[in-house]
Design a protein around this motif. Sequence first.
Motif, PDB file in Angstrom:
ATOM      1  N   ALA A 129       0.830  -1.206   0.000  1.00 57.17           N
ATOM      2  CA  ALA A 129       0.000   0.000   0.000  1.00 57.17           C
ATOM      3  C   ALA A 129       0.863   1.253   0.000  1.00 57.17           C
ATOM      4  CB  ALA A 129      -0.927  -0.010   1.221  1.00 57.17           C
ATOM      5  N   ALA A 130       1.981   1.223   0.731  1.00 57.49           N
ATOM      6  CA  ALA A 130       2.864   2.381   0.801  1.00 57.49           C
ATOM      7  C   ALA A 130       3.491   2.667  -0.563  1.00 57.49           C
ATOM      8  CB  ALA A 130       3.938   2.159   1.848  1.00 57.49           C
ATOM      9  N   LYS A 131       3.958   1.626  -1.230  1.00 54.24           N
ATOM     10  CA  LYS A 131       4.576   1.810  -2.544  1.00 54.24           C
ATOM     11  C   LYS A 131       3.581   2.323  -3.571  1.00 54.24           C
ATOM     12  CE  LYS A 131       8.186  -1.684  -1.844  1.00 54.24           C
ATOM     13  NZ  LYS A 131       8.694  -3.017  -2.239  1.00 54.24           N
ATOM     14  N   GLU A 132       2.332   1.869  -3.459  1.00 54.04           N
ATOM     15  CA  GLU A 132       1.304   2.306  -4.404  1.00 54.04           C
ATOM     16  C   GLU A 132       0.941   3.774  -4.181  1.00 54.04           C
ATOM     17  OE1 GLU A 132      -3.266   1.149  -5.779  1.00 54.04           O
ATOM     18  OE2 GLU A 132      -2.197  -0.103  -4.336  1.00 54.04           O
ATOM     19  N   ALA A 133       0.935   4.186  -2.905  1.00 52.03           N
ATOM     20  CA  ALA A 133       0.522   5.556  -2.580  1.00 52.03           C
ATOM     21  C   ALA A 133       1.663   6.564  -2.685  1.00 52.03           C
ATOM     22  CB  ALA A 133      -0.056   5.589  -1.172  1.00 52.03           C
ATOM     23  N   PHE A 134       2.899   6.107  -2.586  1.00 57.38           N
ATOM     24  CA  PHE A 134       4.033   7.026  -2.507  1.00 57.38           C
ATOM     25  C   PHE A 134       4.431   7.539  -3.888  1.00 57.38           C
ATOM     26  CE2 PHE A 134       8.664   7.875  -1.584  1.00 57.38           C
ATOM     27  CZ  PHE A 134       8.432   8.925  -0.706  1.00 57.38           C
ATOM     28  N   SER A 135       4.354   8.841  -4.067  1.00 60.00           N
ATOM     29  CA  SER A 135       4.729   9.472  -5.336  1.00 60.00           C
ATOM     30  C   SER A 135       5.580  10.699  -5.013  1.00 60.00           C
ATOM     31  CB  SER A 135       3.483   9.876  -6.127  1.00 60.00           C
ATOM     32  OG  SER A 135       3.840  10.473  -7.361  1.00 60.00           O
ATOM     33  N   PRO A 136       6.857  10.496  -4.720  1.00 57.67           N
ATOM     34  CA  PRO A 136       7.703  11.592  -4.224  1.00 57.67           C
ATOM     35  C   PRO A 136       7.980  12.669  -5.271  1.00 57.67           C
ATOM     36  CG  PRO A 136       9.032   9.662  -4.699  1.00 57.67           C
ATOM     37  CD  PRO A 136       7.598   9.228  -4.839  1.00 57.67           C
ATOM     38  N   LEU A 137       8.154  13.887  -4.773  1.00 61.68           N
ATOM     39  CA  LEU A 137       8.546  15.012  -5.611  1.00 61.68           C
ATOM     40  C   LEU A 137      10.067  15.130  -5.589  1.00 61.68           C
ATOM     41  CD1 LEU A 137       5.904  17.588  -4.327  1.00 61.68           C
ATOM     42  CD2 LEU A 137       5.782  16.231  -6.425  1.00 61.68           C
ATOM     43  N   ASP A 138      10.643  15.499  -6.729  1.00 62.23           N
ATOM     44  CA  ASP A 138      12.094  15.561  -6.847  1.00 62.23           C
ATOM     45  C   ASP A 138      12.470  16.763  -7.700  1.00 62.23           C
ATOM     46  OD1 ASP A 138      14.794  15.204  -7.225  1.00 62.23           O
ATOM     47  OD2 ASP A 138      14.645  13.232  -8.157  1.00 62.23           O
ATOM     48  N   VAL A 139      13.058  17.773  -7.079  1.00 60.52           N
ATOM     49  CA  VAL A 139      13.451  18.982  -7.795  1.00 60.52           C
ATOM     50  C   VAL A 139      14.336  18.656  -8.992  1.00 60.52           C
ATOM     51  CG1 VAL A 139      14.942  21.011  -7.630  1.00 60.52           C
ATOM     52  CG2 VAL A 139      13.182  20.615  -5.900  1.00 60.52           C
TER      53      VAL A 139
END
Length: 271
Positions: A129-139
């Motif tokens: 569930a964490a991997k599916e929900a995690f969408s990190p921002l990266d400058v």
Amino acid sequence: MIPRSEAFAAKLQLAGGSLPVTITDLVIEVRHSQVGIERGLPAQLKDDVGETLRAIGPLLAAGFAGGGPSSTFKLKLGGDASGIRITISGAGHTALLPYILLRMIEAQCQTPAGAYEYLLDLLDGDEDAAKEAFSPLDVTADIAAVVVTAPGEPRFPFSITKPPMRPDLPPLTATINIEDDRQVFAVPSADLWTDAVEHGFLTLLGLGVFVPFTDLPHGDGEPQIFTQGNAGPGAQIIVDDWSDDPAFLAELLRVVAGGDPGAVRRVQGED
């Protein structure tokens, strides 16, 4: 991994690496990369920045990062499918204004370290569930450029890692001790300590804008700031658990004191 400050500095485009001593007009454009555009990040950033600007607008108009309260200060947010554009006019601010806005933008374009672990903990260790929900921002990947335009002379060098604080703040800043649990400051009046000023300041505080950019993130917990006494002589600003750069607290106290840092007095024996 490239430090956050270096990653963001690499995206900054500032003519000559300098800014005017007094900023009247300012434009900051965030241009997303193709990756960022495909992820729909410009619209997301516009929503996030718009909410933040609504919160901090009254603080900036009250004179934070400026010379004093301004009735001409105007702030506008625009954008399209490729990025956002912040336009400021009628200002009378120092270079601390773009510093604050750029730090605010960076905080909303970069997922902080430890975010995945925090999410995983919230989901009781459910990695799928964490991997599916995690969408990190990266400058580094999401942003193509951050372009700053501010006309005016004379100019001086600008660095995103060093806030350009007012030269009259050091004596007040020196009275602030991050080791003290409680600090009390006497100000001429509490009239300028409004809900809007408080909300704007705490919004920037929560984003980590007041932490030295080489030392992210700020400490555990949030400082508490409140007034004691009525408007008029004898009003006090009480600060509990301040752990960020003392100069930003000094800047807030300067605003509350009507633009005169010399009118603020540290009340001894309160910690």
